[in-house]
Design a protein around this motif. Sequence first.
Motif, short mmCIF file in Angstrom:
data_model
loop_
_atom_site.label_atom_id
_atom_site.label_comp_id
_atom_site.label_asym_id
_atom_site.label_seq_id
_atom_site.Cartn_x
_atom_site.Cartn_y
_atom_site.Cartn_z
N ASP A 251 0.80 -1.22 0.00
CA ASP A 251 0.00 0.00 0.00
C ASP A 251 0.84 1.27 0.00
OD1 ASP A 251 -2.51 -1.38 0.08
OD2 ASP A 251 -2.10 -1.84 2.18
N SER A 253 3.40 3.63 -2.21
CA SER A 253 3.83 3.86 -3.59
C SER A 253 5.15 4.63 -3.61
CB SER A 253 2.76 4.66 -4.34
OG SER A 253 2.71 6.00 -3.86
N ASP A 256 5.15 7.97 -2.12
CA ASP A 256 5.07 8.04 -0.65
C ASP A 256 6.45 8.02 0.01
OD1 ASP A 256 2.24 8.02 -0.58
OD2 ASP A 256 2.23 5.82 -0.74
N VAL A 276 9.20 -1.04 -2.20
CA VAL A 276 8.33 -0.14 -2.96
C VAL A 276 8.84 0.01 -4.39
CG1 VAL A 276 7.49 2.23 -3.14
CG2 VAL A 276 7.52 1.07 -0.91
N GLN A 280 7.40 -1.56 -8.25
CA GLN A 280 7.25 -0.76 -9.47
C GLN A 280 8.07 -1.36 -10.61
OE1 GLN A 280 5.07 1.92 -9.85
NE2 GLN A 280 5.56 1.44 -11.99
#
Length: 388
Positions: A251, A253, A256, A276, A280
């Motif tokens: 949760d 990204s 963030d 994170v 991606q």
Amino acid sequence: MTDSTAAALTLLGTLTDRAPEGTWSAPGRVNLIGEHTDYNEGFVLPFAIGHRTAAAVALRDDDVVRVGSTFSDDVVEVSLADLDGVIAARSLDWAAYPLGVAWALRAAAPEGVARGVDIAISSDVPIGAGLSSSAAIESAVASALNDVWAAGLDRVALARVGRIAENDAVGAPTGIMDQMASMLGRPDAATFLDCRTLETASIDLGFAAAGLEVLVIDTLVSHAHASGGYRERRASCEAGAAALGVSSLRDVSVTDLDRARTVLDDETFRRVRHIVTENQRVLDTVAALRSEGPRAIGDLLTASHASMRDDFEISVAELDLAVETALSAGALGARMTGGGFGGAAIALIPKDRIADASTAVERAFAASGFRAPHTFTVTASAGARRDA
């Protein structure tokens, strides 16, 4: 018949004079990209390889499950009635994998299972190389027992059985990626897995058509997921998620990360940043394979290695040397694969550069005083199956 299947049948003949019910096999896997994201409910992109584990099975007249393997002299037997206690004691060594599967599958099956079996296991999946020899054992045995016990579980349910065995019987806090890759593999394709929903998509790789191969560089530095380093990384991820107020790092990204830097201590932040950004990179790799083809993913693989080396700190000198040398020898991209702290690196290389790259890696290891690595190529292959 493969060598592993023949060896499993030969071993079964030393365990029992009963005719085998059949033989089943399941592959190891290479994780193309997406490391340590699975237990963070993220994304992964593994593919099954041609190296396989075979299980030959014969039914018994009692409730004993007896397992033997070509990689251990020990034959271990436990009654089904005693499985709960034996699993809880965690004293089984290698036999925790097949017996853990028997234990987990009984719990998952809609009907109670009371028939004993003899199981003989043989494998050509390198152990400790980060190619998931453990999931290959679990998936082969789960497929076999699902059939002979008529449990009726589908492939995703069998992957869950394997994960439960690895988590609760072996004590390794891994995610479900390895078992899903082993169960769902398809030739010339990777399995794009959402580890939160367990939704999958088969992604065509097209390596051969593009003149590429995947070179595995097994450093022969052994690792174990049940040991401390893996647990520490998982604990850091959980602590980071809690501090950021989310249920998992899935949760969080890339946008963030600036806020995360102000909330977390430096080490936890770097662990979080790896997860994170790796999520991606998996999404970007899938998109590149779909739109541009395999020659477009090299930089993503290399960036993944840098993240594991610098942020997650799970690489070792041998893996870094393997990656650097392969890139210098013409690889489009390279990275360590698997849980880290040893094991193997992979390199995506033009087919006509494989021999030169392998020689370069061997020379580099010798010059550094490292043990000679084992290099070989792998192709995306079929998942778990009944062979006979």
